[in-house]
Design a protein around this motif. Structure first.
Motif, PDB file in Angstrom:
ATOM      1  N   THR A   1      -9.665  48.182 -64.885  1.00 15.70           N
ATOM      2  CA  THR A   1     -10.429  49.121 -64.071  1.00 15.70           C
ATOM      3  C   THR A   1     -11.856  49.189 -64.593  1.00 15.70           C
ATOM      4  N   THR A   2     -12.761  49.502 -63.698  1.00 16.47           N
ATOM      5  CA  THR A   2     -14.159  49.656 -64.075  1.00 16.47           C
ATOM      6  C   THR A   2     -14.687  50.978 -63.536  1.00 16.47           C
ATOM      7  N   ASN A   3     -15.652  51.521 -64.206  1.00 15.81           N
ATOM      8  CA  ASN A   3     -16.355  52.668 -63.652  1.00 15.81           C
ATOM      9  C   ASN A   3     -17.796  52.662 -64.124  1.00 15.81           C
ATOM     10  N   TYR A   4     -18.628  53.353 -63.358  1.00 10.53           N
ATOM     11  CA  TYR A   4     -20.077  53.273 -63.546  1.00 10.53           C
ATOM     12  C   TYR A   4     -20.717  54.650 -63.473  1.00 10.53           C
ATOM     13  N   ALA A   5     -21.810  54.777 -64.176  1.00 18.56           N
ATOM     14  CA  ALA A   5     -22.626  55.975 -64.023  1.00 18.56           C
ATOM     15  C   ALA A   5     -23.233  55.968 -62.623  1.00 18.56           C
ATOM     16  N   ASP A   6     -23.459  57.149 -62.088  1.00 19.83           N
ATOM     17  CA  ASP A   6     -24.018  57.240 -60.730  1.00 19.83           C
ATOM     18  C   ASP A   6     -25.338  56.495 -60.606  1.00 19.83           C
ATOM     19  N   SER A   7     -26.095  56.464 -61.671  1.00 21.06           N
ATOM     20  CA  SER A   7     -27.419  55.857 -61.629  1.00 21.06           C
ATOM     21  C   SER A   7     -27.384  54.347 -61.415  1.00 21.06           C
ATOM     22  N   VAL A   8     -26.251  53.712 -61.709  1.00 21.53           N
ATOM     23  CA  VAL A   8     -26.172  52.254 -61.581  1.00 21.53           C
ATOM     24  C   VAL A   8     -25.103  51.803 -60.588  1.00 21.53           C
ATOM     25  N   LYS A   9     -24.364  52.741 -60.063  1.00 25.89           N
ATOM     26  CA  LYS A   9     -23.266  52.399 -59.161  1.00 25.89           C
ATOM     27  C   LYS A   9     -23.790  51.617 -57.959  1.00 25.89           C
ATOM     28  N   GLY A  10     -23.125  50.524 -57.652  1.00 29.14           N
ATOM     29  CA  GLY A  10     -23.537  49.684 -56.543  1.00 29.14           C
ATOM     30  C   GLY A  10     -24.582  48.646 -56.907  1.00 29.14           C
ATOM     31  N   ARG A  11     -25.140  48.750 -58.117  1.00 28.94           N
ATOM     32  CA  ARG A  11     -26.164  47.788 -58.534  1.00 28.94           C
ATOM     33  C   ARG A  11     -25.729  46.968 -59.752  1.00 28.94           C
ATOM     34  N   PHE A  12     -24.949  47.571 -60.627  1.00 29.38           N
ATOM     35  CA  PHE A  12     -24.493  46.890 -61.841  1.00 29.38           C
ATOM     36  C   PHE A  12     -23.007  46.566 -61.714  1.00 29.38           C
ATOM     37  N   THR A  13     -22.617  45.455 -62.344  1.00 29.25           N
ATOM     38  CA  THR A  13     -21.223  45.055 -62.364  1.00 29.25           C
ATOM     39  C   THR A  13     -20.850  44.624 -63.775  1.00 29.25           C
ATOM     40  N   ILE A  14     -19.819  45.237 -64.322  1.00 31.26           N
ATOM     41  CA  ILE A  14     -19.331  44.879 -65.648  1.00 31.26           C
ATOM     42  C   ILE A  14     -18.120  43.966 -65.499  1.00 31.26           C
ATOM     43  N   SER A  15     -18.034  42.987 -66.382  1.00 32.55           N
ATOM     44  CA  SER A  15     -16.892  42.084 -66.373  1.00 32.55           C
ATOM     45  C   SER A  15     -16.649  41.615 -67.808  1.00 32.55           C
ATOM     46  N   ARG A  16     -15.544  40.917 -67.997  1.00 35.12           N
ATOM     47  CA  ARG A  16     -15.216  40.461 -69.336  1.00 35.12           C
ATOM     48  C   ARG A  16     -14.498  39.123 -69.277  1.00 35.12           C
ATOM     49  N   ASP A  17     -14.638  38.373 -70.337  1.00 34.99           N
ATOM     50  CA  ASP A  17     -13.925  37.112 -70.496  1.00 34.99           C
ATOM     51  C   ASP A  17     -13.261  37.181 -71.866  1.00 34.99           C
ATOM     52  N   ASN A  18     -11.995  37.517 -71.886  1.00 36.19           N
ATOM     53  CA  ASN A  18     -11.293  37.689 -73.160  1.00 36.19           C
ATOM     54  C   ASN A  18     -11.227  36.392 -73.961  1.00 36.19           C
ATOM     55  N   ALA A  19     -11.132  35.274 -73.283  1.00 39.15           N
ATOM     56  CA  ALA A  19     -11.057  33.991 -73.974  1.00 39.15           C
ATOM     57  C   ALA A  19     -12.340  33.719 -74.765  1.00 39.15           C
ATOM     58  N   LYS A  20     -13.453  34.248 -74.281  1.00 37.69           N
ATOM     59  CA  LYS A  20     -14.730  34.051 -74.955  1.00 37.69           C
ATOM     60  C   LYS A  20     -15.154  35.276 -75.755  1.00 37.69           C
TER      61      LYS A  20
END
Length: 116
Positions: A58-77
């Protein structure tokens, strides 16, 4: 585990950047990683969180960045990313990442400067 954020730079308003946060060791398949923003003269604030567990991510964002920023991860790296689009001048500052459960030592951060 040490965390190193990079990918910052100077960009015009409306532009984009992709930040990366590399961990020196495993960040674990199940963990809660986040990006934080520290604007000049202000406290560090969390802007994006990604939580991975047995039931999914799951992801969540501060209102100030919602819709503009995207967080993701690569566990292998052992890397967490922050895609920053439609950048605004108020996004200027140093960005850090951390594990919000373990509270690892803060890395150096990466500077983002958005010119208007």
């Amino acid at each position: 585990v040490q965390l190193q954020a990079y990918g910052g730079g100077l960009v015009q308003a409306g532009g984009f950047l992709r930040l990366s946060c590399a961990a020196s060791g495993s960040i674990g398949a199940y963990s809660a990683m986040a990006w934080f923003h520290q604007a000049p003269g202000n406290e560090r604030k969390r802007v994006a969180t990604i939580i991975s567990g047995p039931s999914g991510t799951t992801t969540n964002y501060a209102d100030s960045v919602k819709g503009r920023f995207t967080i993701s991860r690569d566990n292998a790296k052992n890397t967490v990313y922050l895609q920053m689009d439609s950048l605004k001048s108020e996004d200027t500052g140093v960005y850090y990442c951390n594990d919000i459960v373990l509270g690892l030592p803060w890395g150096q951060g990466t500077l983002v400067t958005v010119s208007s």
